[in-house]
Design an enzyme around this catalytic site. Structure first.
Site, PDB file in Angstrom:
ATOM      1  N   TRP A 103      -1.425  -6.084  -3.430  1.00  8.95           N
ATOM      2  CA  TRP A 103      -1.131  -4.658  -3.251  1.00  8.95           C
ATOM      3  C   TRP A 103      -1.231  -3.929  -4.582  1.00  8.95           C
ATOM      4  O   TRP A 103      -1.741  -2.806  -4.645  1.00  8.95           O
ATOM      5  CB  TRP A 103       0.231  -4.451  -2.602  1.00  8.95           C
ATOM      6  CG  TRP A 103       0.253  -4.844  -1.153  1.00  8.95           C
ATOM      7  CD1 TRP A 103       1.025  -5.813  -0.574  1.00  8.95           C
ATOM      8  CD2 TRP A 103      -0.538  -4.285  -0.083  1.00  8.95           C
ATOM      9  NE1 TRP A 103       0.760  -5.883   0.778  1.00  8.95           N
ATOM     10  CE2 TRP A 103      -0.181  -4.968   1.115  1.00  8.95           C
ATOM     11  CE3 TRP A 103      -1.509  -3.278  -0.016  1.00  8.95           C
ATOM     12  CZ2 TRP A 103      -0.768  -4.675   2.355  1.00  8.95           C
ATOM     13  CZ3 TRP A 103      -2.091  -2.988   1.230  1.00  8.95           C
ATOM     14  CH2 TRP A 103      -1.720  -3.683   2.382  1.00  8.95           C
ATOM     15  N   ASP A 173       6.044   0.790  -6.238  1.00  9.70           N
ATOM     16  CA  ASP A 173       5.726   0.567  -4.829  1.00  9.70           C
ATOM     17  C   ASP A 173       6.785  -0.413  -4.319  1.00  9.70           C
ATOM     18  O   ASP A 173       6.741  -1.603  -4.607  1.00  9.70           O
ATOM     19  CB  ASP A 173       4.321  -0.032  -4.699  1.00  9.70           C
ATOM     20  CG  ASP A 173       3.983  -0.409  -3.250  1.00  9.70           C
ATOM     21  OD1 ASP A 173       4.838  -0.226  -2.360  1.00  9.70           O
ATOM     22  OD2 ASP A 173       2.856  -0.892  -3.018  1.00  9.70           O
ATOM     23  N   LYS A 197       8.499  -1.920   6.897  1.00 15.11           N
ATOM     24  CA  LYS A 197       9.081  -3.221   6.542  1.00 15.11           C
ATOM     25  C   LYS A 197      10.600  -3.165   6.553  1.00 15.11           C
ATOM     26  O   LYS A 197      11.234  -3.912   7.273  1.00 15.11           O
ATOM     27  CB  LYS A 197       8.537  -3.690   5.204  1.00 15.11           C
ATOM     28  CG  LYS A 197       7.098  -4.199   5.363  1.00 15.11           C
ATOM     29  CD  LYS A 197       6.164  -3.811   4.275  1.00 15.11           C
ATOM     30  CE  LYS A 197       4.731  -4.178   4.673  1.00 15.11           C
ATOM     31  NZ  LYS A 197       3.756  -3.641   3.742  1.00 15.11           N
TER      32      LYS A 197
END
Ligand SMILES: *Cc1c(COP(=O)(O)O)cnc(C)c1O
Length: 361
Positions: A103, A173, A197
């Site tokens: 990511w 993030d 999530k």
């Protein structure tokens, strides 16, 4: 009533059962409103209350100071990979990125389309099995910001303490570990997370931004990609994901009722310790992340060979333990133990692992 199985998915992921029950109960008509949350205007008083309560609960939960704006956007964390540099990386400036996995790599790729990027540290040569040590970072003096990925969902690693960034704002993030433990908001300039999530369903992105950084957003940006526009319009510049925000709001209420971030952190540590304990017990299972960098949210491990791994996935799925197959880019197993994942599910997995080893080991 259909029985629920244990959902280890990395995201979209398990939601708290009381949240689903409340949403189900009120789906046809919100109490006192007589219409479904799916049917009401985003400019109506009932929706405004839902949005404002969700934001107030987020502020309270994480202790977010008043000089930070809380935004509910769309486009996922992936759109933040572009919005962060488009808004914060001015012409001639450089942004530092810490490369800790897939990511982080995607964030770097998008930022490079916008401006100058310096990779301040990377653990690629260790297969991203760890978080870089403070001494490994080579920060750019006067960097526009420093970007990190607080939890690496695919590789199963997480930061234990925040990097020192001097005067450069830290951008994180936090998609896969936000609100899994207390968070030092004031050490950040901006925090973003896709909701699917730890916060709610997919389709909502939480952005927490320090107010002074809004001044960097240029009027020439596409309107929908401009943080300042979203902040000035309290996340209602256009139609937001009303249902997603509603479920996120219920999830925040649930989290507060549990005792907030300290309480959930204690539960998360206990859940993760149980599973890591089983992984470390003998030589059959092998954790892929280095111990001091282990994630509490996404626990990655391997079996002695790929045939056994295929069998493990097949048999665990049949036993009602769903979503244990690791990300396709790294293989192996991954158990995602987000806030809403019940401790009984960890116990069930540990029991399954012992039995599997006894039969196949
Ligand atoms: C899941 C994830 C993303 C991507 O999120 P989308 O909402 O699908 O764009 C980005 N970063 C991290 C750390 C993630 O876990």
């Amino acid at each position: 009533m259909t029985t629920r199985i244990f959902n280890f998915s990395a995201g979209p992921a398990v939601l708290p059962k009381p949240v689903l029950e409340e949403a189900q109960r009120d789906l046809i008509a919100l109490p006192g409103v007589g219409m479904s949350i799916l049917e009401i205007s985003h400019r109506s008083k009932p929706f405004e209350d839902i949005l404002n309560t969700a934001i107030a609960n987020i502020r309270e939960l994480a202790g977010i100071p008043s000089h930070y704006k809380i935004l509910m956007l769309q486009g996922g964390a992936s759109l933040q990979f572009s919005m962060v540099p488009m808004n914060l990386l001015g012409a001639g400036a450089t942004a530092d990125y810490i490369d800790t996995g897939s990511w982080a790599g995607k964030a770097i790729k998008e930022a490079r389309k916008v401006g100058a990027v310096h990779v301040a540290a990377t653990t690629k040569s260790d297969n991203y099995s760890r978080i870089p040590a403070p001494g490994e970072q080579r920060l750019t003096p006067g960097a526009a910001y420093v970007h990190m990925t607080s939890n690496n969902t695919i590789e199963g690693t997480g930061w234990k303490s925040l990097p020192e960034t001097g005067s450069a704002p830290l951008v994180s993030d936090a998609s896969s570990d936000i609100f899994s433990r207390p968070i030092a908001v004031e050490k950040h300039g901006l925090i973003y997370a896709g909701a699917q999530k730890n916060l709610g369903p997919s389709g909502v992105t939480l952005v927490v931004i320090r107010e002074d950084l809004l001044e960097r957003s240029q009027a020439t940006l596409p309107t929908m990609l401009n943080y300042k526009v979203h902040a000035e319009n309290d996340s209602l510049y256009n139609t937001p994901n009303t249902f997603g925000i509603y479920i996120l709001g219920l999830t925040m209420k649930w989290l507060r009722a549990l005792g907030g971030l300290r309480a959930i952190a204690a539960t998360n540590e206990r859940k993760a310790a149980k599973l890591y304990g089983e992984i470390d017990r003998g030589g059959f299972y092998r954790g892929t992340a280095q111990k001091e960098s282990r994630s509490l949210m996404n626990i990655t491990f391997r079996l002695p060979d790929e045939e056994l791994e295929k069998l493990f996935v097949k048999e665990s799925t049949a036993a009602g333990l769903d979503g244990l197959k690791g990300h396709r880019s790294v293989g192996g197993m991954r158990a995602s133990l987000y806030n809403a994942f019940p401790e009984e599910g960890v116990d069930a997995l540990v029991e399954f692992m012992r039995e599997f080893e006894r039969k196949r080991g």
